[in-house]
Design an enzyme around this catalytic site. Sequence first.
Site, PDB file in Angstrom:
ATOM      1  CB  SER A   1      -0.858  -3.351  -2.071  1.00 52.23           C
ATOM      2  OG  SER A   1      -2.205  -4.049  -1.989  1.00 52.23           O
ATOM      3  CE  LYS A   2      -2.084   3.488  -7.317  1.00 52.94           C
ATOM      4  NZ  LYS A   2      -1.001   4.110  -7.833  1.00 52.94           N
TER       5      LYS A   2
END
Length: 458
Positions: free
Chosen positions: A235-236
């Site tokens: 994930s970011k």
Amino acid sequence: MKVKTRFAPSPTGSLHVGSLRTALYSYLYAKRHEGIFMLRIEDTDQKRYVEGSVESLQNSLKFFGLDWDEGPYFQSHRSTIYTKYVEELLANGHAYKCYCTPERLEKMRNDQAEKKQAPKYDRLCLNNQDQEGTFVIRQLIPDENVLFHDEIRGEMSFHGKDIDDQVLMKSDGLPTYHLANVVDDHEMEVTHVIRGEEWLPSTPKHLWLYKAFGWTAPSFAHLPLLLNPDKTKLSKRQGDVAAEDYIKKGYLKEAMINFIAFLGWNPGGEKEIYTIDELIAEFSFEKVQKAGAVFGLEKLDWLNGLYIRKKTPAELLELMTLDWTPDLKYVACVQTRMKTLVDGPVMLEMFKSDELAYNLQLFNHEKMKVDKATAILAIENSIPALENLEDWSSEDSIKEALTAVIAKLGVKNGQVLWPLRVALSNEEFSPGVFELMVVLGKEKSLKRLKSALNFLQS
Ligand code: GLU
């Protein structure tokens, strides 16, 4: 039948590293089998469209050398085709109109949630097809088992009772992903669908569509998830996920491709450095793992360093963004220490000019017992010794001359070498004194020592 793979991104942003892997494997598989790699833009969801992303996706693919042989096709240009096919499904009873309002569907879902049932359309409209008003078209999921062989995950089985009647066409007459994807993969003669594991639950729906149309389904290969080092889904929040961010940070495309290729695939053996042609020659689904693959940046850093060192200094210079042109011997000097391309300009800065803006703080080194006075003493005594040195060609002869200075002064090595290194580089970290002197040459080295001495004495 000629192998054909496709990369089918939705234009919702820049190329994600996971999508880069999907594209890469699709490319490798096609090339391995002398087939075709096709690009299709799945842009039927207008709400999720991000301006500029079609161009950005294509530029990124080209940048990484994943040139497509066919396409890009745009689903937004093909809506009449999807309408024709959805009518066929309606006529054959594999799809039906649903007039339910968003409010009714929400209420239904809330009731189901209360009863701890899985959210699933209750087929209220199935036996009431001739209503007034707007409608969507739903797939009538059969009450049966579907089996298929996934190239990576093996035998898979799903039952219709667990699956929602998927919307195939929205009320605006545009198809959803499921319909457009199946119609296109069939019409475009795709033989192998290679995509991320998150699409696995969609595959039974797709297979029932192939069956409803009487088409042969392609082969499927669902790639393992990419994970953060803590094993959560990539994930970011834990780092960059856009491929272009890594390029901006100075990673080489060859290093990225090599790294991405190994996220879930391993041909076995010791070899870890692969060119794209070697990847093509080796790639197979048998060597793709089922378990999630950790996106480990240390490995990328390590690979990047190797690829940086494989370049010639001239090639490396070409890849860096600089507002001046350093001598290639300076590039060679920093090349061994660079981790990324953006390190280059920073490390080269010390070679840019002999007029260094010295900072007294850097000369002081408490642990090494260096202060202003010792620094002056060290430089003052080194200058004549180095001026008398004839052979400047090797580190050894410079070392010999400076060792004599250290012995004469009766001080520790660092008390001479630290101030000299700062005088030469004006940096906290740099190559060592002897290496710097060889690279700078006699004239420049002495010039820098003298100007440092001036600075310290003023
Ligand atoms: N448009 C889908 C995506 O954005 C494609 C999935 C597939 O390859 O079937 O990933």
